[in-house]
Design a protein around this motif. Structure first.
Motif, short mmCIF file in Angstrom:
data_model
loop_
_atom_site.label_atom_id
_atom_site.label_comp_id
_atom_site.label_asym_id
_atom_site.label_seq_id
_atom_site.Cartn_x
_atom_site.Cartn_y
_atom_site.Cartn_z
N ARG A 143 -5.35 -23.02 26.48
CA ARG A 143 -5.56 -21.67 25.92
C ARG A 143 -5.50 -21.72 24.39
O ARG A 143 -4.68 -22.45 23.83
N PRO A 144 -6.33 -20.93 23.70
CA PRO A 144 -6.25 -20.88 22.23
C PRO A 144 -4.85 -20.45 21.79
O PRO A 144 -4.30 -19.46 22.27
N GLY A 145 -4.26 -21.20 20.90
CA GLY A 145 -2.93 -20.87 20.38
C GLY A 145 -1.80 -21.13 21.33
O GLY A 145 -0.67 -20.68 21.10
N ALA A 146 -2.06 -21.87 22.42
CA ALA A 146 -1.03 -22.06 23.44
C ALA A 146 0.22 -22.74 22.90
O ALA A 146 1.31 -22.55 23.44
N TRP A 147 0.09 -23.54 21.85
CA TRP A 147 1.24 -24.26 21.32
C TRP A 147 1.76 -23.62 20.03
O TRP A 147 2.59 -24.21 19.33
N GLY A 148 1.30 -22.41 19.75
CA GLY A 148 1.80 -21.69 18.59
C GLY A 148 3.05 -20.89 18.93
O GLY A 148 3.54 -20.89 20.05
N ARG A 149 3.54 -20.18 17.95
CA ARG A 149 4.74 -19.36 18.12
C ARG A 149 4.38 -18.03 18.77
O ARG A 149 3.51 -17.32 18.27
N PRO A 150 5.04 -17.67 19.86
CA PRO A 150 4.74 -16.37 20.50
C PRO A 150 5.53 -15.25 19.84
O PRO A 150 6.48 -15.50 19.09
N PRO A 151 5.17 -14.00 20.08
CA PRO A 151 6.01 -12.89 19.65
C PRO A 151 7.40 -13.03 20.28
O PRO A 151 7.54 -13.49 21.41
N VAL A 152 8.43 -12.64 19.55
CA VAL A 152 9.80 -12.83 20.05
C VAL A 152 10.04 -12.03 21.32
O VAL A 152 10.88 -12.42 22.16
N GLU A 153 9.34 -10.94 21.53
CA GLU A 153 9.51 -10.14 22.74
C GLU A 153 8.79 -10.73 23.94
O GLU A 153 9.04 -10.32 25.08
N GLY A 154 7.89 -11.69 23.70
CA GLY A 154 7.08 -12.25 24.76
C GLY A 154 5.61 -11.94 24.55
O GLY A 154 5.24 -11.05 23.79
N LEU A 155 4.76 -12.69 25.24
CA LEU A 155 3.32 -12.46 25.14
C LEU A 155 2.98 -11.05 25.62
O LEU A 155 3.46 -10.63 26.69
N PRO A 156 2.18 -10.30 24.89
CA PRO A 156 1.86 -8.93 25.31
C PRO A 156 1.28 -8.85 26.72
O PRO A 156 1.61 -7.95 27.49
N ARG A 357 6.10 -20.79 24.56
CA ARG A 357 4.79 -20.18 24.77
C ARG A 357 3.99 -20.86 25.87
O ARG A 357 3.37 -20.17 26.71
N PRO A 358 3.93 -22.21 25.94
CA PRO A 358 3.18 -22.82 27.04
C PRO A 358 3.68 -22.38 28.41
O PRO A 358 2.89 -22.21 29.35
N LEU A 359 5.01 -22.17 28.54
CA LEU A 359 5.55 -21.73 29.82
C LEU A 359 5.11 -20.30 30.12
O LEU A 359 4.78 -19.96 31.26
N GLN A 360 5.11 -19.44 29.10
CA GLN A 360 4.62 -18.07 29.30
C GLN A 360 3.14 -18.06 29.67
O GLN A 360 2.71 -17.31 30.55
N GLU A 361 2.37 -18.89 28.99
CA GLU A 361 0.94 -18.97 29.29
C GLU A 361 0.71 -19.46 30.72
O GLU A 361 -0.17 -18.96 31.43
N ALA A 362 1.52 -20.44 31.14
CA ALA A 362 1.39 -20.94 32.51
C ALA A 362 1.75 -19.87 33.52
O ALA A 362 1.09 -19.73 34.57
N ALA A 363 2.80 -19.09 33.23
CA ALA A 363 3.16 -17.99 34.13
C ALA A 363 2.03 -16.98 34.24
O ALA A 363 1.72 -16.49 35.34
N LEU A 364 1.40 -16.67 33.13
CA LEU A 364 0.27 -15.74 33.13
C LEU A 364 -0.88 -16.28 33.98
O LEU A 364 -1.49 -15.54 34.77
#
Length: 482
Positions: A143-156, A357-364
């Motif tokens: 995913r684009p930006g998958a290894w970047g810093r996510p928002p502290v609250e979590g991915l929207p 972030r990669p873990l959040q992206e994988a959950a999504l």
């Protein structure tokens, strides 16, 4: 060699053979090890990786693996006795600084080879969506930006999914993404909630019995768990009211759906009463909704989360994907309304910065795929099958111990022991018979009225292993009784 332990077994076997090799001596090739021990190339690779990490093997790309040279000088033995004084010093509140993780480790530690895992807290690989998880993780990494810093609250997008998923369980709840914080699993969410809601030294009301990880979190924060008795319909509101009044507590933590360990579901007539009692006392209710995705096939319609009936922000809701997927998919959520949400956010940022972030992206990727509803349906059917296998085995082999009914959700049974079967003796006898049980004492914040044992039917391979585990448990009962 068994699947989860084969790499470890091979590593031990190779370590025993090291005496045949001088330092710098070349080990057999990976292909030779595969043929000799009849294991897969992956197992050989993992075994060598273990030995390399321990400093016993050196690998040279293209050349093979060699026995490592011993360290030039042995490490100096230090004197750490001073730490006993430093670690036992009292904090400013006069509370000893101690942390007891025993109750948590009991569900995390891998039992010895050949021991049936009735004390597990996570699903066996046969119950996990391994292929969808692997596919989701692979897609997430691209995913684009998958290894970047996510928002502290979590991915929207993930916050929005949790809001819709939790809200769908309660019509008219109106939960929005802005009221959701993504956490590193349910345990992390509980830790954040208790640190945000109660200072060190404060009382925190908990159900008795309750999840040992919750007791560990409270005690590690210097808080005092205060028990509130439950029955077959969950916590008793009149006793909750008395406990709030008598202790001055401003936090009550509960599991209203398929409670761990009893499996109780908070009665319909008690749900609004619990919220009203807490609201009148100016207290928060932390709702640990860990089993929402673990109903059995015959569970029927589930009650809505408590947060769905709470426009006033009394309830802080905890949700997690971990129990229904894998112990390593540590993604969960906190839901709260009002100023407390900012307190929760601040504590989480200070403690963790943000969830990977990669873990959040994988959950999504996972929850948005067609495989997700299929997995939940399959898990529901398999949990019902395993519950039936446990019930049948208990009825045949331990008829005096089997509960009258087993929960229609979650994956454990809570058994009350006869007076002539002490918990500690049964636990030791069961291990000798080759089965690991979870003693009931760690589930109680105060002295229990009777001995108990918790049996998990999700950490084992199949119904046949459940039946064998009960047979071994029955032999342990007989040994204790003499």
């Amino acid at each position: 060699m068994q699947q989860r332990s084969s790499a470890g077994e091979l590593a031990e076997e190779l370590r025993r053979e090291f005496e045949r090799y001088s330092p710098g001596g070349k080990l057999p090739s990976s292909r030779a090890l595969v043929e000799r021990y009849r294991v897969s190339p992956v197992t050989v690779s993992r075994a060598l990786a273990r030995l390399t990490a321990q400093g016993l093997v050196v690998t040279r790309p293209g050349a093979g693996a060699y026995r490592a040279a011993p360290a030039a000088t042995p490490p100096r033995a230090g004197d750490t006795s001073w730490q006993q004084i430093a670690l036992s010093a009292e904090a400013a509140q006069g509370l000893p600084r101690s942390v007891d993780a025993g109750g948590v480790l009991a569900t995390l530690a891998e039992p010895p080879l050949g021991v049936i895992e009735f004390n597990g807290g996570y699903p066996h690989p046969s119950l996990q969506p391994l292929q969808p998880l692997s596919a989701a993780l692979a897609r997430a990494g691209r995913r684009p930006g998958a290894w970047g810093r996510p928002p502290v609250e979590g991915l929207p997008e993930l916050r929005d999914w949790f809001a819709r998923d939790i809200g769908a369980a309660g019509e008219g709840s109106g939960i929005t993404a802005a009221e959701v914080l993504v956490t590193a699993g349910g345990q992390s969410a509980l830790t954040t909630a208790l640190r945000a809601l109660a200072p060190p030294g404060a009382p925190v009301l908990v159900e008795t019995p309750t999840y040992p990880g919750l007791l560990a979190v409270a005690r590690a924060a210097g808080q005092r768990p205060v028990p509130v008795p439950t029955d077959g319909d969950g916590v008793r509101p009149e006793l909750l009211e008395a406990a709030l009044r008598g202790s001055g507590a401003r936090v009550f933590v509960c599991q209203p759906l398929f409670h761990n360990p009893t499996g109780a579901v908070l009665g319909a007539g008690r749900r609004r009463e619990v919220i009203a009692v807490a609201r009148a006392a100016g207290a928060f209710v932390v709702e640990d909704d860990f089993a929402r995705r673990l109903p059995h096939e015959d569970a029927g319609e589930l009650p809505a989360p408590l947060v769905a009936d709470d426009p006033d922000g009394v309830v802080v809701h905890v949700s997690s994907l971990t129990k229904a997927t894998s112990s390593s998919l540590r993604v969960g959520a906190l839901v709260a309304r009002g100023p407390v949400l900012e307190r929760l956010r601040a504590v989480q940022v200070v403690d963790h910065f943000f969830v990977s972030r990669p873990l959040q992206e994988a959950a999504l990727e996972l929850v948005g795929s067609p495989a997700w509803p299929r997995h939940l349906r399959a898990l529901s059917a398999r949990l019902r099958e395993r519950r039936g296998a446990l019930a049948g085995a208990l009825e045949r082999l331990l008829p005096g111990i089997a509960p009258a009914t087993l929960p229609r959700g979650g994956y454990h049974a809570w058994l009350t022991l006869p007076e002539d079967v002490p918990e500690t003796a049964l636990h030791a006898a069961a291990l000798r018979e080759g089965v690991a049980l979870a003693p009931g004492r760690p589930y109680h914040p105060a002295e229990p009225g009777a001995g108990h044992v918790r049996i998990s039917f999700a950490g084992v391979a199949d119904p046949a292993e459940i039946a064998e585990g009960v047979r071994r448990t029955a032999r342990a009962f007989a040994a204790v009784r003499g």
